[in-house]
Design an enzyme around this catalytic site. Structure first.
Site, PDB file in Angstrom:
ATOM      1  N   ALA A 224       0.817  -1.210   0.000  1.00 40.21           N
ATOM      2  CA  ALA A 224       0.000   0.000   0.000  1.00 40.21           C
ATOM      3  C   ALA A 224       0.857   1.270   0.000  1.00 40.21           C
ATOM      4  O   ALA A 224       2.089   1.220   0.053  1.00 40.21           O
ATOM      5  CB  ALA A 224      -0.931  -0.019   1.211  1.00 40.21           C
ATOM      6  N   HIS A 225       0.160   2.423  -0.047  1.00 41.62           N
ATOM      7  CA  HIS A 225       0.869   3.705  -0.171  1.00 41.62           C
ATOM      8  C   HIS A 225       1.733   4.013   1.049  1.00 41.62           C
ATOM      9  O   HIS A 225       1.406   3.690   2.169  1.00 41.62           O
ATOM     10  CB  HIS A 225      -0.101   4.857  -0.465  1.00 41.62           C
ATOM     11  CG  HIS A 225      -1.207   5.037   0.526  1.00 41.62           C
ATOM     12  ND1 HIS A 225      -2.266   5.881   0.298  1.00 41.62           N
ATOM     13  CD2 HIS A 225      -1.452   4.488   1.743  1.00 41.62           C
ATOM     14  CE1 HIS A 225      -3.094   5.869   1.321  1.00 41.62           C
ATOM     15  NE2 HIS A 225      -2.615   5.026   2.211  1.00 41.62           N
ATOM     16  N   ASN A 226       2.883   4.633   0.746  1.00 39.59           N
ATOM     17  CA  ASN A 226       3.824   5.136   1.744  1.00 39.59           C
ATOM     18  C   ASN A 226       4.551   4.055   2.530  1.00 39.59           C
ATOM     19  O   ASN A 226       5.200   4.341   3.542  1.00 39.59           O
ATOM     20  CB  ASN A 226       3.143   6.112   2.716  1.00 39.59           C
ATOM     21  CG  ASN A 226       2.569   7.318   2.011  1.00 39.59           C
ATOM     22  OD1 ASN A 226       1.362   7.394   1.797  1.00 39.59           O
ATOM     23  ND2 ASN A 226       3.424   8.225   1.586  1.00 39.59           N
TER      24      ASN A 226
END
Length: 266
Positions: A224-226
């Site tokens: 997922a993001h980050n």
């Protein structure tokens, strides 16, 4: 039709820096499991619990640990790491494929705002969006998408059907539903990474998602993001890592498992 490859045990011992016990002129033309070997096979014993299976094997030669007590049943390649030696020999037996660098398939769609090194392989139906950077000796197999703002460093391989730089799962709840949060960060993938088939890795929300050098991902992995995933980490199939988790070097993750978000894993 490609010609079947064959090697003498002397050749294989030299290539793998193994100790040869037996007939150096013995020729093998296939790499097999212990159970399904033939008189021209070389097999390997990487896990001692399978040692009893050798009694019924037809193999001409066996890759074993240096401490293995050999007998006259087989020829042997003795090594510090039988599994690594098996891996090296598997590369010798691989059939020649159509991966030739440089190559960009005519069906690939590449944004004029992307930067692509001249020495890359880009397979059929690949999409590369704006602000993407693909460095030297990167291989991107068929049906992959680099959505936007993705950079891929040298020597990395992307297997079929993977989506990189997709939107992260960001929504602000209101009484009337959800408001989408625009994903303004990037996805940075390091050197010599291998990403399996049908993986998805989101670009960052504000900061970047980072996959560091030497990471290997099996098929059907979602990041997922980050997320920051440290150097030389290895993740098996059908795993997920939730957003904003930071993971250090040499992390290993078994299949069908997950890591929650906003964690620090050393």
């Amino acid at each position: 039709m490609s010609k079947q490859k064959s090697f003498t045990l002397k050749e294989l011992a030299k290539v793998t820096d193994s100790i040869l016990v037996g007939d150096e002129n013995c020729i093998v033309d296939n790499l097999s499991t212990i159970e399904n070997s033939s008189k021209s096979s070389i097999t390997f014993l990487a896990n001692k619990k399978y040692a009893n299976s050798l009694e019924f094997s037809k193999a001409a030669a066996v890759i074993v640990d240096k401490d293995f007590e050999d007998n006259n049943s087989f020829n042997y390649l003795k090594t510090d790491d039988p599994y690594l030696t098996y891996a090296k020999i598997s590369n010798l037996f691989e059939e020649d494929d159509e991966i030739k660098i440089p190559f960009i398939h005519k069906s690939a769609v590449i944004s004029d705002k992307a930067k692509i090194h001249q020495d890359v392989y880009i397979g059929p139906n690949v999409f590369i969006g704006q602000n993407c950077i693909v460095e030297q000796n990167v291989i991107i197999h068929a049906n992959c998408s680099l959505v936007k703002d993705v950079s891929i460093d040298t020597g990395t391989v992307i297997q079929n059907g993977t989506v990189l730089g997709s939107d992260g799962f960001g929504f602000a709840p209101t009484k009337d539903g959800y408001v989408k949060i625009k994903q303004l960060g990037k996805l940075k993938i390091g050197k010599n990474v291998e990403i399996g088939a049908n993986c998805t890795i989101d670009r960052g929300t504000i900061d970047d998602t980072e996959i560091h050098d030497g990471v290997i991902l099996d098929n059907l992995v979602h990041i997922a993001h980050n997320v920051i995933l440290g150097e030389n980490s290895a993740i098996a199939a059908s795993c997920a890592i939730a957003g904003s988790t930071k993971i250090g070097k040499n992390f290993q993750m078994g299949g069908l498992s997950g890591v929650l978000g906003h964690l620090d894993v050393c």
